[in-house]
Design a protein around this motif. Structure first.
Motif, PDB file in Angstrom:
ATOM      1  N   TYR A 192       4.491  -3.139   1.319  1.00  0.00           N
ATOM      2  CA  TYR A 192       4.261  -4.561   1.302  1.00  0.00           C
ATOM      3  C   TYR A 192       2.769  -4.861   1.134  1.00  0.00           C
ATOM      4  CZ  TYR A 192       9.025  -4.822   3.042  1.00  0.00           C
ATOM      5  OH  TYR A 192      10.366  -4.713   3.183  1.00  0.00           O
ATOM      6  N   LYS A 193       2.488  -6.008   0.566  1.00  0.00           N
ATOM      7  CA  LYS A 193       1.099  -6.416   0.380  1.00  0.00           C
ATOM      8  C   LYS A 193       0.480  -6.782   1.735  1.00  0.00           C
ATOM      9  CE  LYS A 193       1.991  -8.590  -4.076  1.00  0.00           C
ATOM     10  NZ  LYS A 193       1.995  -9.893  -4.769  1.00  0.00           N
ATOM     11  N   PRO A 194      -0.807  -6.478   1.912  1.00  0.00           N
ATOM     12  CA  PRO A 194      -1.470  -6.838   3.169  1.00  0.00           C
ATOM     13  C   PRO A 194      -1.384  -8.335   3.476  1.00  0.00           C
ATOM     14  CG  PRO A 194      -2.862  -5.361   1.901  1.00  0.00           C
ATOM     15  CD  PRO A 194      -1.686  -5.706   1.031  1.00  0.00           C
ATOM     16  N   GLU A 195      -1.442  -9.165   2.437  1.00  0.00           N
ATOM     17  CA  GLU A 195      -1.380 -10.613   2.634  1.00  0.00           C
ATOM     18  C   GLU A 195      -0.029 -11.035   3.216  1.00  0.00           C
ATOM     19  OE1 GLU A 195      -1.927  -9.278  -0.567  1.00  0.00           O
ATOM     20  OE2 GLU A 195      -4.104  -9.290  -0.371  1.00  0.00           O
ATOM     21  N   ASP A 196       1.041 -10.398   2.743  1.00  0.00           N
ATOM     22  CA  ASP A 196       2.378 -10.733   3.237  1.00  0.00           C
ATOM     23  C   ASP A 196       2.556 -10.295   4.688  1.00  0.00           C
ATOM     24  OD1 ASP A 196       3.003 -11.797   0.750  1.00  0.00           O
ATOM     25  OD2 ASP A 196       3.910  -9.933   0.024  1.00  0.00           O
ATOM     26  N   ILE A 197       2.055  -9.115   5.002  1.00  0.00           N
ATOM     27  CA  ILE A 197       2.127  -8.631   6.384  1.00  0.00           C
ATOM     28  C   ILE A 197       1.310  -9.558   7.286  1.00  0.00           C
ATOM     29  CG2 ILE A 197       1.586  -6.722   7.938  1.00  0.00           C
ATOM     30  CD1 ILE A 197       2.000  -4.846   5.507  1.00  0.00           C
ATOM     31  N   HIS A 217      -5.394   0.194   3.355  1.00  0.00           N
ATOM     32  CA  HIS A 217      -4.374  -0.852   3.427  1.00  0.00           C
ATOM     33  C   HIS A 217      -4.542  -1.678   4.708  1.00  0.00           C
ATOM     34  CE1 HIS A 217      -0.525  -2.637   2.316  1.00  0.00           C
ATOM     35  NE2 HIS A 217      -0.124  -2.471   3.574  1.00  0.00           N
ATOM     36  N   MET A 218      -4.819  -1.009   5.810  1.00  0.00           N
ATOM     37  CA  MET A 218      -4.979  -1.709   7.083  1.00  0.00           C
ATOM     38  C   MET A 218      -6.287  -2.510   7.130  1.00  0.00           C
ATOM     39  SD  MET A 218      -2.204  -1.255   8.477  1.00  0.00           S
ATOM     40  CE  MET A 218      -0.793  -0.168   8.561  1.00  0.00           C
ATOM     41  N   ILE A 219      -7.310  -2.034   6.464  1.00  0.00           N
ATOM     42  CA  ILE A 219      -8.562  -2.804   6.370  1.00  0.00           C
ATOM     43  C   ILE A 219      -8.320  -4.083   5.571  1.00  0.00           C
ATOM     44  CG2 ILE A 219     -10.899  -2.810   5.389  1.00  0.00           C
ATOM     45  CD1 ILE A 219     -11.029   0.195   6.159  1.00  0.00           C
ATOM     46  N   LEU A 220      -7.558  -3.966   4.496  1.00  0.00           N
ATOM     47  CA  LEU A 220      -7.209  -5.148   3.707  1.00  0.00           C
ATOM     48  C   LEU A 220      -6.331  -6.107   4.519  1.00  0.00           C
ATOM     49  CD1 LEU A 220      -6.558  -3.467   0.235  1.00  0.00           C
ATOM     50  CD2 LEU A 220      -8.545  -4.839   0.931  1.00  0.00           C
TER      51      LEU A 220
END
Length: 124
Positions: free
Chosen positions: A1-6, A77-80
């Motif tokens: 999943y995209k970071p924005e969606d999460i 990914h987690m930084i984003l």
């Protein structure tokens, strides 16, 4: 999943719990008393959610593949994700993600951190 969606979903989860906290729960450290679940149940739910997010981030990074490269991708990914949480102004989840990224188990992944671009390290 995209970071924005999460980030959007985490923000919704935080909002749902946060809006239920009553000012009385924050008085006289009610969350530390013997009857804490009667006095500050919503505040304790918020604390548990923070801790769950932190643990989820740590486990996601550690269990993501066997190589340093794979873990490096997950750290990125987690930084984003943290950046998206900052943009959404969900500072509770942001602090949980940041806490996970600077925790000892994650900081010990030296090879993974070395594979990460300086651009992302500066974002932390």
């Amino acid at each position: 999943y995209k970071p924005e969606d999460i980030a959007k979903q985490l923000t919704l989860m935080d909002y749902y719990v946060f809006r239920q906290i009553r000012p009385r729960e924050c008085v006289a450290q009610a969350w530390k008393k013997k009857d804490k679940w009667e006095r500050a149940s919503n505040l304790l739910r918020m604390i548990n959610q923070f801790n769950s997010i932190c643990r989820w981030i740590q486990l996601s990074i550690i269990n993501h593949g066997k190589s340093a490269k794979d873990r490096s991708k997950m750290i990125k990914h987690m930084i984003l994700l943290a950046n998206s949480l900052y943009q959404q102004q969900d500072f509770s989840a942001l602090c949980a993600v940041h806490g996970a990224l600077v925790s000892t188990p994650i900081k010990r992944l030296h090879k993974s951190w070395k594979k990460l671009s300086k651009k992302y390290i500066k974002m932390i």
